[in-house]
Enzyme design. Structure first.
Site, PDB file in Angstrom:
ATOM      1  N   GLY A 257      56.903   1.985 -90.756  1.00  0.00           N
ATOM      2  CA  GLY A 257      57.581   2.884 -91.737  1.00  0.00           C
ATOM      3  C   GLY A 257      57.941   3.768 -91.781  1.00  0.00           C
ATOM      4  O   GLY A 257      58.186   4.211 -90.505  1.00  0.00           O
TER       5      GLY A 257
ATOM      6  N   VAL B 208      54.297   7.672 -94.748  1.00  0.00           N
ATOM      7  CA  VAL B 208      53.680   6.721 -94.528  1.00  0.00           C
ATOM      8  C   VAL B 208      52.897   6.914 -93.560  1.00  0.00           C
ATOM      9  O   VAL B 208      51.655   6.817 -93.334  1.00  0.00           O
ATOM     10  CB  VAL B 208      53.809   5.796 -95.164  1.00  0.00           C
ATOM     11  CG1 VAL B 208      52.495   4.293 -95.300  1.00  0.00           C
ATOM     12  CG2 VAL B 208      54.465   6.128 -96.680  1.00  0.00           C
ATOM     13  N   GLY B 209      53.534   7.051 -92.765  1.00  0.00           N
ATOM     14  CA  GLY B 209      52.696   6.578 -90.583  1.00  0.00           C
ATOM     15  C   GLY B 209      51.659   7.902 -90.525  1.00  0.00           C
ATOM     16  O   GLY B 209      50.388   7.661 -90.326  1.00  0.00           O
TER      17      GLY B 209
ATOM     18  N   GLU C  69      55.683   3.103 -85.417  1.00  0.00           N
ATOM     19  CA  GLU C  69      57.657   2.347 -85.482  1.00  0.00           C
ATOM     20  C   GLU C  69      57.818   3.414 -86.667  1.00  0.00           C
ATOM     21  O   GLU C  69      57.902   2.400 -87.434  1.00  0.00           O
ATOM     22  CB  GLU C  69      57.215   1.109 -85.207  1.00  0.00           C
ATOM     23  CG  GLU C  69      57.002   0.274 -84.283  1.00  0.00           C
ATOM     24  CD  GLU C  69      57.879   0.364 -82.631  1.00  0.00           C
ATOM     25  OE1 GLU C  69      58.609   1.047 -82.650  1.00  0.00           O
ATOM     26  OE2 GLU C  69      57.489   0.202 -81.794  1.00  0.00           O
TER      27      GLU C  69
ATOM     28  N   CYS D 232      66.366   1.557 -88.879  1.00  0.00           N
ATOM     29  CA  CYS D 232      65.905   2.590 -88.363  1.00  0.00           C
ATOM     30  C   CYS D 232      66.665   2.719 -86.875  1.00  0.00           C
ATOM     31  O   CYS D 232      66.842   4.513 -86.254  1.00  0.00           O
ATOM     32  CB  CYS D 232      65.060   2.282 -87.678  1.00  0.00           C
ATOM     33  SG  CYS D 232      64.699   0.548 -86.719  1.00  0.00           S
TER      34      CYS D 232
HETATM   35  P1  NAD Z   1      57.624   3.117 -95.461  1.00  0.00           P
HETATM   36  O1  NAD Z   1      56.686   3.794 -95.337  1.00  0.00           O
HETATM   37  O2  NAD Z   1      57.826   3.214 -97.386  1.00  0.00           O
HETATM   38  O3  NAD Z   1      56.353   1.959 -95.850  1.00  0.00           O
HETATM   39  C1  NAD Z   1      55.884   0.609 -95.136  1.00  0.00           C
HETATM   40  C2  NAD Z   1      54.647   0.036 -95.666  1.00  0.00           C
HETATM   41  O4  NAD Z   1      53.787   1.074 -95.438  1.00  0.00           O
HETATM   42  C3  NAD Z   1      55.019  -0.548 -96.648  1.00  0.00           C
HETATM   43  O5  NAD Z   1      54.742  -1.396 -96.253  1.00  0.00           O
HETATM   44  C4  NAD Z   1      54.010  -0.211 -97.309  1.00  0.00           C
HETATM   45  O6  NAD Z   1      53.773  -1.174 -99.009  1.00  0.00           O
HETATM   46  C5  NAD Z   1      53.148   0.870 -97.051  1.00  0.00           C
HETATM   47  N1  NAD Z   1      53.364   1.910 -97.900  1.00  0.00           N
HETATM   48  C6  NAD Z   1      53.892   2.702 -98.406  1.00  0.00           C
HETATM   49  N2  NAD Z   1      53.128   3.736 -99.018  1.00  0.00           N
HETATM   50  C7  NAD Z   1      51.763   4.223 -98.476  1.00  0.00           C
HETATM   51  C8  NAD Z   1      50.938   4.641 -98.471  1.00  0.00           C
HETATM   52  N3  NAD Z   1      50.385   5.833 -99.308  1.00  0.00           N
HETATM   53  N4  NAD Z   1      49.623   4.494 -97.550  1.00  0.00           N
HETATM   54  C9  NAD Z   1      49.228   3.162 -97.473  1.00  0.00           C
HETATM   55  N5  NAD Z   1      50.824   2.700 -96.496  1.00  0.00           N
HETATM   56  C10 NAD Z   1      51.640   2.892 -97.097  1.00  0.00           C
HETATM   57  O7  NAD Z   1      58.285   2.491 -95.646  1.00  0.00           O
HETATM   58  P2  NAD Z   1      59.724   1.542 -95.694  1.00  0.00           P
HETATM   59  O8  NAD Z   1      60.707   2.208 -97.178  1.00  0.00           O
HETATM   60  O9  NAD Z   1      59.157   0.196 -95.679  1.00  0.00           O
HETATM   61  O10 NAD Z   1      61.360   1.713 -94.501  1.00  0.00           O
HETATM   62  C11 NAD Z   1      61.630   2.626 -93.649  1.00  0.00           C
HETATM   63  C12 NAD Z   1      60.947   3.510 -93.167  1.00  0.00           C
HETATM   64  O11 NAD Z   1      60.973   2.830 -92.225  1.00  0.00           O
HETATM   65  C13 NAD Z   1      62.588   3.965 -92.320  1.00  0.00           C
HETATM   66  O12 NAD Z   1      62.213   5.634 -92.095  1.00  0.00           O
HETATM   67  C14 NAD Z   1      62.866   3.637 -90.850  1.00  0.00           C
HETATM   68  O13 NAD Z   1      63.304   4.115 -89.881  1.00  0.00           O
HETATM   69  C15 NAD Z   1      61.610   2.816 -91.002  1.00  0.00           C
HETATM   70  N6  NAD Z   1      61.442   2.217 -90.012  1.00  0.00           N
HETATM   71  C16 NAD Z   1      61.364   2.017 -88.551  1.00  0.00           C
HETATM   72  C17 NAD Z   1      61.476   0.656 -87.432  1.00  0.00           C
HETATM   73  C18 NAD Z   1      60.877   1.111 -86.468  1.00  0.00           C
HETATM   74  O14 NAD Z   1      60.526   0.136 -85.426  1.00  0.00           O
HETATM   75  N7  NAD Z   1      60.747   1.865 -85.838  1.00  0.00           N
HETATM   76  C19 NAD Z   1      62.350  -0.313 -88.317  1.00  0.00           C
HETATM   77  C20 NAD Z   1      61.993  -0.857 -89.494  1.00  0.00           C
HETATM   78  C21 NAD Z   1      61.659   0.606 -90.811  1.00  0.00           C
END
Ligand code: NAD
Length: 462
Positions: A190, A194-195, A212, A246
């Protein structure tokens, strides 16, 4: 889901792991085969779910979700027995007679939190690795792809061993409830924001994790090489999934002598792939939700559009758009675009392009189009990124033998193929010693002579 129910489910998974069944080679194979069956038998439902989430075409879903996952499973099935084998380690003479080995062991019950943009791929590819490594798993798909999330939950409940693998649906709250619990390993895909929170939560239990994340992936188009092919490949990789990838090229750095040619070919490629009005193309997806749509519209209005630029709030449509005249310090260059807007910046010397890349945080991928081997080597040597793909884009992530992951702010840890198996395993060292001989030399009291002898033995035979 009620909290009580959630704790009950977690308790079941822990019990299953303790029973040892998931460590069994046969169990791992059966679950991988069952997942393969789900992907095969539910192909149509999967395509429909992703289409309902953000209007992605069946062909794109096949290429980037099901076909990829199936090849990942085939690779794991083929290599699993060799991955699982303990590795013999040689023992120095001083510790003989002994036998040493090191074996990959599962962490226990692991947590997989997925992103929405490749909803099946990003939840199930880590699951393949988790199963292969012998873990139980809780999967939390993203709430932003609700149809896909529901199908993952329903599908896995029918095909996989429910006492070992559970899907828990929900948004941020559910994710946080899960993260408050202790897991053996956390695998998060994500955003950076959030990471960071996930890493905080993991620290509370000292849980190891993979992050990731995203970033701004640069694509250099150098002076040498076929610009038409470069343009077609860039357009394909950028506008696949509506730019919500991503690994998509976030911005293009083109040598000033090839800029005009590249822009012309890119515009032609957009028309070739999506027609005169991409809104009517069945192959062009939509922005996932209004929040993302508004964010992208704001970026669009602050930029100078070369082609595209049209948007429609009702459909959450943003046309494939090329932006010109973007300066390295512009707002659009501050964070990951994650949508169908492609800034093109020209440079004179390759060192200038490398300076721009280094001025942005480490990206997940770096792309270079160049036929000059010296330039290829220089760009790889003088830059940092999770992965590199030369004269193409995205495909380095499709090769099972290549670990996939980020570096620095694009994350840490890697998966795909053996790297995924390793991510979900820890290496347990085992030393088997003989009780005899049992010389008194190792035990105190250490007089001068004994110490001298020990010093020699340890120096020469260790
Ligand atoms: P996001 O960080 O908003 O959400 C990812 C997950 O985290 C979801 O399941 C969500 O429910 C959960 N989440 C949201 N807020 C949270 C919190 N406060 N605490 C714990 N969990 C929480 O990301 P997104 O919008 O789903 O995806 C887009 C991002 O992900 C982009 O930055 C993209 O580059 C990245 N991404 C990376 C990869 C990779 O392989 N490196 C692949 C796809 C997407």
């Amino acid at each position: 889901m009620q909290k009580d129910q959630f704790f009950l489910e977690l308790a079941i998974l822990r019990e299953t792991f303790e029973s040892g069944i998931t460590r069994d080679f046969g169990w791992r194979i059966s679950q991988l085969n069952a997942l393969q069956k789900f992907l095969l038998e539910c192909q149509k439902e999967i395509a429909a779910a992703v289409h309902d989430d953000f209007r992605k075409s069946t062909a794109e879903t096949f290429l980037t979700e099901t076909a990829y996952l199936r090849s990942e499973i085939r690779f794991a099935l083929k290599h699993l027995s060799s991955w699982m084998k303990p590795r013999r380690v040689s023992v120095p003479l001083i510790y003989q007679p002994s036998k040493a080995s090191c074996s990959p062991e599962p962490y226990g019950v692991v947590l997989i939190i997925g992103a929405w943009n490749y909803p099946f791929n990003l939840s199930l590819a880590p699951l393949i690795s988790a199963i292969a490594a012998g873990n139980c798993a809780v999967i939390k798909p993203s709430e932003h792809a609700p149809h896909s999330s529901a199908l993952i939950a329903e599908g896995l409940s029918h095909y996989l061993d429910q006492s070992a693998i559970r899907v828990i649906e929900g948004g941020m709250d559910v994710s946080q409830t899960l993260l408050a619990e202790r897991f053996g390993y956390i695998f998060f895909t994500g955003s950076r924001t959030v990471g960071r929170e996930v890493m905080h939560a993991a620290a509370r239990h000292l849980t190891p994790l993979t992050l990731e994340l995203g970033g701004k992936c640069p694509c250099i188009v150098e002076e040498s090489g076929d610009v038409r092919v470069a343009a077609r490949r860039i357009v394909w990789a950028k506008f696949l999934n509506g730019g919500q990838t991503c690994l998509a090229p976030d911005y293009v750095l083109v040598h000033e002598k090839r800029e005009a040619e590249l822009l012309t070919h890119m515009q032609e490629a957009i028309t070739d792939f999506y027609g005169d009005d991409p809104r009517l193309s069945p192959d062009y997806p939509r922005i996932v939700n209004m929040e993302q749509y508004r964010r992208l519209e704001e970026l669009l209005y602050g930029s100078s559009v070369l082609c595209g630029g049209k948007s429609d709030q009702g459909e959450r449509y943003i046309a494939p758009t090329i932006l010109r005249g973007v300066m390295p310090g512009s707002t659009i260059m501050h964070s990951e675009i994650f949508g169908p807007l492609l800034p093109v910046i020209s440079y004179t010397e390759i060192s200038e392009a490398l300076d721009i890349i280094r001025s942005v945080d480490e990206p997940l991928a770096l792309y270079l189009f160049s036929s000059d081997l010296d330039v290829q080597d220089r760009v790889v040597r003088d830059s940092r990124s999770g992965g590199v793909c030369i004269n193409d884009l995205l495909f380095h992530a499709a090769i099972a033998g290549l670990p996939f992951g980020g570096v620095g702010k694009s994350g840490f840890g890697a998966y795909h193929g053996k790297a995924g198996f390793d991510a979900f395993s820890f290496q347990r060292s085992v030393l088997r010693r003989s009780l005899y001989p049992d010389p008194g030399l190792r035990y105190p009291p250490y007089g001068w002579w004994k110490f001298m002898l020990l010093k020699r033995l340890v120096t020469f035979f260790q």
